[in-house]
Design an enzyme around this catalytic site. Structure first.
Site, PDB file in Angstrom:
ATOM      1  N   HIS A 157       5.731  14.380-112.147  1.00  0.00           N
ATOM      2  CA  HIS A 157       5.703  16.001-112.330  1.00  0.00           C
ATOM      3  C   HIS A 157       5.540  16.625-113.334  1.00  0.00           C
ATOM      4  CE1 HIS A 157       7.275  14.911-107.849  1.00  0.00           C
ATOM      5  NE2 HIS A 157       8.219  14.238-108.592  1.00  0.00           N
ATOM      6  N   SER A 279     -13.725  27.115-132.449  1.00  0.00           N
ATOM      7  CA  SER A 279     -14.214  28.098-131.652  1.00  0.00           C
ATOM      8  C   SER A 279     -14.931  29.136-132.571  1.00  0.00           C
ATOM      9  CB  SER A 279     -12.717  28.791-131.289  1.00  0.00           C
ATOM     10  OG  SER A 279     -13.120  30.185-130.931  1.00  0.00           O
ATOM     11  N   LYS A 285      -8.760  27.214-133.980  1.00  0.00           N
ATOM     12  CA  LYS A 285      -8.897  26.378-132.890  1.00  0.00           C
ATOM     13  C   LYS A 285      -9.386  24.987-133.080  1.00  0.00           C
ATOM     14  CE  LYS A 285      -8.530  26.958-128.949  1.00  0.00           C
ATOM     15  NZ  LYS A 285      -9.141  27.860-127.890  1.00  0.00           N
ATOM     16  N   GLU A 292     -12.597  17.026-122.370  1.00  0.00           N
ATOM     17  CA  GLU A 292     -12.743  17.899-121.288  1.00  0.00           C
ATOM     18  C   GLU A 292     -14.038  17.745-120.737  1.00  0.00           C
ATOM     19  OE1 GLU A 292     -11.040  22.438-122.535  1.00  0.00           O
ATOM     20  OE2 GLU A 292     -11.901  21.066-124.211  1.00  0.00           O
TER      21      GLU A 292
END
Ligand code: ARG
Length: 468
Positions: A157, A279, A285, A292
């Site tokens: 979980h 970024s 970043k 992804e």
């Protein structure tokens, strides 16, 4: 505009919009090698059976070989106006050798031709993909070897649950990849068992062809047993797309973990600068774009599988033009998987693992609570009671800002008399990981065993490939 092969019956030229709509050369051009191989096997068989003369057979074989060489070298370009790759090759052959070229299509149809070409093509493509999968599995094994004893929290979980090792976690993915390889093997073995060539349009032919000989020449075990099935079947595309979809699902799970682990919240890994992006507005970043994108592209491969199933659903036997849609879907599925593997392997090989962050997370999450309960149970307390008592101790620790490692013995003993000094050894993190020594468990020795077995399986595959 190249002429259609089937022009004989028609009195009117086909509307240019129909031509464009109907044509598949845009995407089936990549079958040219297999189309030529299939045609050569067919011609050789026709010659051996006395259906074609020696002279015609030789002219066809030489002509096809020259076309292949010229396509490979770029001396000959595929005509984008041809209806499909089968039309193009036959017309190029006839342009070169004349009359004999027109005899090549004796006793066959584009229906059995395309079914054969696609099988041959997928045989070659899946061989490359399997090598890429083996490479990724090898990279994961090496990471596992370096971190066989690196303790990290295992999660359920997404909550810290019990101690595992990073090597164990990596080897879970290797198991998935080995199953993926098995799925590709199975699909390819079934695909290679039967050759559709000689099914012709749907009903075979009255010529005395030798389907088995042509099948063997092309590396199939036999000719397919039913001509209608031969031209109607696209199970092999669906099975290979399904194997690709399952594999992408596995990669998406691995990539999801990479995204999580690379975040400041976890900091379990650091992706190499060469495999991350920045970024345009936030200077701090470092984005895990590659994992992804792999995660995102899994959706596209699932879509390809569903497209194939939907194209085939409810189609009457035998060939229907709907089936031309099979190629873009299966090509996209395999291209996408290949692209993902191509980037993921070097990304993982260059990833820095941060054992100290994993250990810190492991130390904070009460992931040794089960071990504490097991300790009591081994002292004779029924596990259900041991579980409840340990739960109380965890709550006490949280109230006091302690951990099970730091809680004073007096508190332990107040909860249950069975606790002794040796509880501290029982809840020591390394011991909790090392103690999980059952088969398939996370301890270093077990991880090394898993790696040995996986590497042996990968080496056996490489040997089998080399020997073929
Ligand atoms: N381009 C066609 C395909 O990809 C080849 C088979 C054409 N057969 C036919 N009867 N029109 O499916």
């Amino acid at each position: 505009m190249a002429e259609q092969l089937w022009k004989g019956r028609f009195t009117k030229a086909v509307d240019s919009r129909v031509n464009d709509f109907n044509s598949s050369i845009r995407f089936d051009a990549r079958l040219y090698r297999e189309d030529i191989a299939g045609s050569m096997a067919h011609a050789a068989m026709l010659g051996a059976q006395g259906i074609l003369s020696y002279e015609d057979t030789d002219a066809i074989l030489e002509g096809l070989e020259a076309i292949l060489a010229d396509l490979d070298s770029g001396a000959l370009a595929i005509d984008p106006a041809a209806e499909d790759i089968h039309t193009f090759v036959e017309q190029a052959l006839t342009a070169r050798i004349g009359e004999a070229g027109k005899r090549l299509h004796t006793g066959r149809s584009r229906n059995d031709q395309v079914a054969t070409d696609l099988r041959l093509h997928l045989r070659r493509r899946t061989a490359g993909l399997k090598a890429q999968l083996e490479e990724l599995a090898g990279v994961l094994c090496r990471l596992a070897r370096q971190h066989a004893g690196t303790v990290m929290p295992g999660y359920t979980h997404l909550q810290r649950a019990q101690p595992v090792t990073f090597g164990h976690h990596m080897m879970a993915y290797v198991r998935m990849l080995l199953r993926d390889l098995g799925r590709f093997d199975d699909a390819v073995a079934r695909m290679d068992a039967e050759c559709p060539l000689g099914s012709a349009a749907l009903a075979g032919t009255t010529y005395p062809i030798d389907r088995t000989a042509a099948a063997r020449t092309l590396g199939f075990a036999a000719a397919c047993a039913n001509s209608l099935d031969g031209v109607s079947d696209r199970d092999f595309c669906i099975e290979i797309a399904a194997a690709a979809a399952v594999c992408m699902m596995h990669l998406s799970r691995l990539c999801e973990e990479l995204v999580l682990w690379a975040s400041w919240e976890f900091r379990f890994i650091e992706l190499d600068d060469a495999f991350t992006t920045g970024s345009s507005i936030m200077p701090q970043k470092k984005n895990p774009d590659v994992p992804e994108l792999v995660r995102g592209k899994s959706g596209r491969v699932f879509g390809d599988l569903i497209a194939l199933l939907t194209v085939m659903k409810g189609l009457p036997l035998a060939y229907n033009k709907d089936m031309q849609e099979d190629k873009e879907a299966i090509f996209d599925a395999l291209d996408t998987l290949s692209l993902c593997l191509d980037t993921l392997s070097p990304l993982l090989a260059s990833t820095r693992v941060r054992p100290e962050a994993m250990r810190a997370a492991a130390a904070e999450g009460f992931i040794n609570a089960t071990d504490c309960a097991d300790y009591l149970a081994k002292k004779g307390v029924p596990f259900r009671d041991a579980y409840r008592i340990t739960g109380g101790l965890v709550a006490l620790c949280i109230r006091r800002g302690e951990t099970l490692e730091t809680l004073p013995l007096a508190d332990y003993r107040q909860a249950d008399e069975a606790f002794g000094e040796d509880v501290y050894e029982a809840v020591r993190l390394d011991r909790c990981a090392e103690g999980r020594a059952c088969t398939g468990g996370p301890c270093a020795a077990s991880v090394h065993k898993q790696i040995d077995a996986a590497e042996a399986a990968l080496a056996a595959r490489a040997r089998a490939r080399g020997g073929r």
